[in-house]
Motif scaffolding. Structure first.
Motif, PDB file in Angstrom:
ATOM      1  N   PRO A  35       0.823  -1.217   0.000  1.00 43.46           N
ATOM      2  CA  PRO A  35       0.000   0.000   0.000  1.00 43.46           C
ATOM      3  C   PRO A  35       0.857   1.266   0.000  1.00 43.46           C
ATOM      4  O   PRO A  35       2.046   1.232   0.342  1.00 43.46           O
ATOM      5  N   HIS A  36       0.233   2.366  -0.403  1.00 42.98           N
ATOM      6  CA  HIS A  36       0.804   3.709  -0.322  1.00 42.98           C
ATOM      7  C   HIS A  36       1.885   3.990  -1.368  1.00 42.98           C
ATOM      8  O   HIS A  36       2.591   4.990  -1.273  1.00 42.98           O
ATOM      9  N   ARG A  37       2.011   3.122  -2.366  1.00 45.38           N
ATOM     10  CA  ARG A  37       2.983   3.332  -3.436  1.00 45.38           C
ATOM     11  C   ARG A  37       2.223   3.316  -4.771  1.00 45.38           C
ATOM     12  O   ARG A  37       1.979   2.256  -5.313  1.00 45.38           O
ATOM     13  N   LEU A  38       1.837   4.492  -5.240  1.00 41.75           N
ATOM     14  CA  LEU A  38       1.014   4.611  -6.452  1.00 41.75           C
ATOM     15  C   LEU A  38      -0.146   3.615  -6.402  1.00 41.75           C
ATOM     16  O   LEU A  38      -0.418   2.904  -7.354  1.00 41.75           O
ATOM     17  N   GLU A  39      -0.808   3.589  -5.280  1.00 39.85           N
ATOM     18  CA  GLU A  39      -1.887   2.634  -5.016  1.00 39.85           C
ATOM     19  C   GLU A  39      -3.223   3.174  -5.540  1.00 39.85           C
ATOM     20  O   GLU A  39      -3.710   4.201  -5.054  1.00 39.85           O
ATOM     21  N   PRO A  40      -3.846   2.505  -6.512  1.00 39.39           N
ATOM     22  CA  PRO A  40      -5.174   2.940  -6.955  1.00 39.39           C
ATOM     23  C   PRO A  40      -6.183   2.780  -5.818  1.00 39.39           C
ATOM     24  O   PRO A  40      -6.248   1.728  -5.181  1.00 39.39           O
ATOM     25  N   VAL A  41      -6.956   3.823  -5.571  1.00 35.98           N
ATOM     26  CA  VAL A  41      -7.933   3.791  -4.490  1.00 35.98           C
ATOM     27  C   VAL A  41      -9.351   3.658  -5.043  1.00 35.98           C
ATOM     28  O   VAL A  41     -10.121   2.809  -4.599  1.00 35.98           O
ATOM     29  N   ALA A  42      -9.696   4.503  -6.022  1.00 34.16           N
ATOM     30  CA  ALA A  42     -11.056   4.478  -6.556  1.00 34.16           C
ATOM     31  C   ALA A  42     -11.110   5.282  -7.845  1.00 34.16           C
ATOM     32  O   ALA A  42     -10.227   6.094  -8.137  1.00 34.16           O
ATOM     33  N   ILE A  43     -12.160   5.033  -8.624  1.00 35.10           N
ATOM     34  CA  ILE A  43     -12.511   5.884  -9.761  1.00 35.10           C
ATOM     35  C   ILE A  43     -13.913   6.405  -9.490  1.00 35.10           C
ATOM     36  O   ILE A  43     -14.862   5.632  -9.370  1.00 35.10           O
ATOM     37  N   ASP A  93      -0.184   7.799  -3.077  1.00 28.12           N
ATOM     38  CA  ASP A  93       1.274   7.643  -3.149  1.00 28.12           C
ATOM     39  C   ASP A  93       1.908   8.296  -1.918  1.00 28.12           C
ATOM     40  O   ASP A  93       2.904   9.012  -2.015  1.00 28.12           O
ATOM     41  N   SER A  94       1.319   8.022  -0.750  1.00 18.76           N
ATOM     42  CA  SER A  94       1.761   8.668   0.488  1.00 18.76           C
ATOM     43  C   SER A  94       3.207   8.338   0.840  1.00 18.76           C
ATOM     44  O   SER A  94       3.870   9.075   1.563  1.00 18.76           O
ATOM     45  N   LYS A  95       3.709   7.203   0.336  1.00 13.09           N
ATOM     46  CA  LYS A  95       5.099   6.804   0.604  1.00 13.09           C
ATOM     47  C   LYS A  95       6.093   7.743  -0.069  1.00 13.09           C
ATOM     48  O   LYS A  95       7.284   7.738   0.269  1.00 13.09           O
ATOM     49  N   ALA A  96       5.632   8.573  -1.001  1.00 14.66           N
ATOM     50  CA  ALA A  96       6.527   9.502  -1.702  1.00 14.66           C
ATOM     51  C   ALA A  96       6.883  10.655  -0.774  1.00 14.66           C
ATOM     52  O   ALA A  96       6.229  11.700  -0.760  1.00 14.66           O
ATOM     53  N   THR A  97       7.927  10.469   0.020  1.00 14.19           N
ATOM     54  CA  THR A  97       8.310  11.472   1.010  1.00 14.19           C
ATOM     55  C   THR A  97       9.490  12.323   0.564  1.00 14.19           C
ATOM     56  O   THR A  97      10.036  13.086   1.349  1.00 14.19           O
ATOM     57  N   ASN A  98       9.897  12.187  -0.687  1.00 17.53           N
ATOM     58  CA  ASN A  98      10.947  13.065  -1.211  1.00 17.53           C
ATOM     59  C   ASN A  98      10.633  13.452  -2.652  1.00 17.53           C
ATOM     60  O   ASN A  98       9.730  12.900  -3.286  1.00 17.53           O
ATOM     61  N   VAL A  99      11.384  14.396  -3.167  1.00 13.71           N
ATOM     62  CA  VAL A  99      11.096  14.978  -4.475  1.00 13.71           C
ATOM     63  C   VAL A  99      11.266  13.954  -5.587  1.00 13.71           C
ATOM     64  O   VAL A  99      10.479  13.911  -6.538  1.00 13.71           O
ATOM     65  N   ASP A 132       3.820  16.518  10.636  1.00 17.45           N
ATOM     66  CA  ASP A 132       3.134  17.728  11.080  1.00 17.45           C
ATOM     67  C   ASP A 132       1.649  17.474  11.337  1.00 17.45           C
ATOM     68  O   ASP A 132       1.052  18.048  12.247  1.00 17.45           O
ATOM     69  N   LEU A 133       1.043  16.596  10.547  1.00 21.66           N
ATOM     70  CA  LEU A 133      -0.400  16.358  10.660  1.00 21.66           C
ATOM     71  C   LEU A 133      -0.760  14.895  10.922  1.00 21.66           C
ATOM     72  O   LEU A 133      -1.913  14.609  11.258  1.00 21.66           O
ATOM     73  N   PHE A 134       0.199  13.976  10.749  1.00 23.57           N
ATOM     74  CA  PHE A 134      -0.124  12.547  10.796  1.00 23.57           C
ATOM     75  C   PHE A 134       0.892  11.792  11.650  1.00 23.57           C
ATOM     76  O   PHE A 134       1.990  12.284  11.927  1.00 23.57           O
ATOM     77  N   LYS A 135       0.540  10.566  12.014  1.00 20.48           N
ATOM     78  CA  LYS A 135       1.473   9.734  12.779  1.00 20.48           C
ATOM     79  C   LYS A 135       2.661   9.327  11.925  1.00 20.48           C
ATOM     80  O   LYS A 135       3.802   9.274  12.386  1.00 20.48           O
ATOM     81  N   ASN A 136       2.390   8.990  10.663  1.00 10.76           N
ATOM     82  CA  ASN A 136       3.416   8.537   9.729  1.00 10.76           C
ATOM     83  C   ASN A 136       2.801   8.523   8.328  1.00 10.76           C
ATOM     84  O   ASN A 136       1.624   8.873   8.155  1.00 10.76           O
ATOM     85  N   TYR A 137       3.586   8.116   7.333  1.00 14.63           N
ATOM     86  CA  TYR A 137       3.067   8.137   5.964  1.00 14.63           C
ATOM     87  C   TYR A 137       1.896   7.155   5.786  1.00 14.63           C
ATOM     88  O   TYR A 137       1.012   7.367   4.951  1.00 14.63           O
ATOM     89  N   MET A 138       1.893   6.079   6.583  1.00 12.83           N
ATOM     90  CA  MET A 138       0.801   5.104   6.484  1.00 12.83           C
ATOM     91  C   MET A 138      -0.512   5.702   6.981  1.00 12.83           C
ATOM     92  O   MET A 138      -1.563   5.516   6.361  1.00 12.83           O
ATOM     93  N   ASP A 139      -0.442   6.416   8.090  1.00 14.44           N
ATOM     94  CA  ASP A 139      -1.627   7.094   8.613  1.00 14.44           C
ATOM     95  C   ASP A 139      -2.134   8.111   7.596  1.00 14.44           C
ATOM     96  O   ASP A 139      -3.342   8.218   7.353  1.00 14.44           O
ATOM     97  N   ARG A 140      -1.226   8.832   6.976  1.00 17.26           N
ATOM     98  CA  ARG A 140      -1.607   9.815   5.950  1.00 17.26           C
ATOM     99  C   ARG A 140      -2.323   9.133   4.792  1.00 17.26           C
ATOM    100  O   ARG A 140      -3.385   9.570   4.349  1.00 17.26           O
ATOM    101  N   GLY A 141      -1.749   8.054   4.286  1.00 16.91           N
ATOM    102  CA  GLY A 141      -2.356   7.335   3.175  1.00 16.91           C
ATOM    103  C   GLY A 141      -3.685   6.688   3.545  1.00 16.91           C
ATOM    104  O   GLY A 141      -4.631   6.692   2.755  1.00 16.91           O
ATOM    105  N   ASP A 142      -3.749   6.151   4.765  1.00 17.12           N
ATOM    106  CA  ASP A 142      -4.991   5.517   5.213  1.00 17.12           C
ATOM    107  C   ASP A 142      -6.125   6.535   5.332  1.00 17.12           C
ATOM    108  O   ASP A 142      -7.275   6.251   4.965  1.00 17.12           O
TER     109      ASP A 142
END
Length: 455
Positions: free
Chosen positions: A307-315, A324-330, A425-435
């Motif tokens: 999960p969280h790597r260019l993961e399709p969620v819905a259409i 793509d919450s795992k994308a933590t750098n440029v 700043d807003l989330f526990k980690n990238y997984m929480d952000r993506g979830d």
């Protein structure tokens, strides 16, 4: 005579190290500056391993023979400064565990793509029938698995922080996917220090070992000549094929290894040019271990990325929502933006790690329809993109960001969460952000379904 071993950090790796050290008859002490999870407290108590939480007992720690350190603890931490001043050896859990294993190690690192490549490599080798474990940044603690040694191979995802405290470890196959500026706050804001950390993956290798690396990555190429690498070199390319290596074209992956073969890109269950690098690395590992094209093609067919790597969620109403919450750098964001030709409503922001966004300019100009900044401080994003994106707005929560994105996006667009920043700043980690993103998008889907049923 048993050693006095102190373990700093009581997460997955620290607890695993404690269990292994205890099984080897060592005197073990676990210390965590924060709170230890209840499940880990129970494991420590069951084995009568002494521990503390909420602080570090310096008198105990500074009399240790060896320190096993969590990769999350920076060198600037006061306890680490005192440990270094005392001259006590410090190793990572991976380094400590590897000395007690007879398995072969496939070690994978890179600024981006290492999780996907590690999971794909593990999937391939397991489907091909090998007794293989998964450890490092993903999977169970290597040390914990070594306590009950049952694998002939381990696939390890290694971060630069883990590599920093590895000294005698030797990979049988090492993979270096790319190197781009990241975590520079841990490396005195000196990119070369970070580069040197990544290249530690090849230390101690010999001619019988293999080093797979991106031949297109200029940072890797420029540093190869500076390193004394004894391993057999195996470059993988998107641009050209060498006598020994692999090449991805628009329609196939071509390999010239211990055997020559080709696999159509249509048979690779990953999309995007960056994922062809990841696939070539994993397939090369399988080939070097003696597996042939038909076996590899069959094994790769049902791979699903984490999960969280260019993961399709819905259409929804013709709009694709991608997590793509795992994308933590440029650099990760560059690959994400490059993966779509449709107009993109881009959600980005968080804790900026000194990002240089300039490499995104061309893609942002041509592909980004709107930018939704989501963070406590959005100033860096505005500075970088105010002149490039006409529709740019600020939000301070995931709910606001998703609501804004859904209002802007039209049929045929992509809503892409690809933050380029850390999440704290807003989330526990990238997984929480993506979830949170996925939950809110699914709520939109449910609300839209209810609305349509009512009409």
């Amino acid at each position: 005579m048993s050693k006095r071993i102190s373990i700093l950090g009581a997460g997955e790796s620290g607890i695993g190290a404690a269990l292994l050290a205890k099984s080897k008859g060592e005197t073990v002490f676990v210390s965590d500056a924060g709170n230890i999870a209840e499940k880990f407290v129970q494991e420590l108590n069951n084995l009568t391993i002494h521990f503390e939480q909420g602080g570090h007992n310096e008198n105990h720690i500074l009399t240790s023979d060896l320190i096993i350190k969590s990769p999350g603890i920076p060198e600037k931490a006061p306890i680490m400064k005192k440990i270094r001043a005392a001259g006590i050896p410090v190793v990572s859990e991976i380094e400590y565990a590897a000395q007690y294993s007879n398995a072969k190690f496939i070690a994978i690192t890179g600024s981006n793509g290492k999780t996907t490549t590690t999971l794909l490599t593990y999937h391939l080798l397991k489907k091909l029938g090998l007794k293989v474990g998964l450890a490092g940044n993903i999977g169970d603690s290597l040390a914990k698995q070594v306590v009950d040694e049952q694998f002939d191979y381990y696939v390890l995802e290694l971060s630069s922080f883990q590599l920093d405290d590895m000294h005698r470890f030797r990979a049988d196959i090492a993979v270096l996917l790319n190197i781009t500026p990241d975590h520079l706050d841990r490396y005195d804001y000196n990119f070369q220090n970070y580069i040197n950390s990544k290249f530690r993956i090849v230390q101690n290798m010999n001619k019988q070992n293999y080093f797979i690396y991106s031949g297109d990555d200029t940072v890797i190429q420029n540093n190869l000549v500076l390193k004394n690498i004894a391993a057999t070199m195996l470059p993988i390319f998107l641009s050209k094929q060498s006598e020994f290596g692999a090449l991805a074209t628009s329609d196939k992956l071509a390999f010239s290894l211990n055997q020559k073969f080709e696999i159509p890109t249509l048979n690779i269950p990953l999309k995007g040019k960056h994922n062809m690098i990841n696939a070539m690395a994993a397939i090369s590992v399988a080939s070097l271990l003696g597996f042939e094209k038909p076996q590899i093609e069959t094994a790769i067919a049902d791979f699903q990325n984490a999960p969280h790597r260019l993961e399709p969620v819905a259409i929804l109403d013709g709009v694709e929502y991608i997590n793509d919450s795992k994308a933590t750098n440029v650099d990760s964001v560059w690959y994400a933006l490059d993966s779509f030709t449709k107009p993109i409503v881009w959600i980005a922001g968080g804790v900026d790690k000194g990002n240089d966004y300039s490499q995104l300019n061309d893609l942002v100009k041509t592909r980004v329809k709107a930018l939704i900044c989501m963070g406590v401080d959005n100033a860096p994003l505005h500075k970088a993109f105010d002149t490039l994106v006409k529709n740019i707005s600020d939000t301070a929560s995931m709910q606001q960001a998703v609501e804004k994105a859904s209002a802007i996006a039209e049929s045929g667009d992509v809503v892409l969460l690809s933050p380029a920043c850390a999440s704290f700043d807003l989330f526990k980690n990238y997984m929480d952000r993506g979830d949170q993103f996925k939950i809110l998008v699914n709520e939109l889907m449910s609300a839209n379904k209810t609305k349509n049923q009512a009409i």
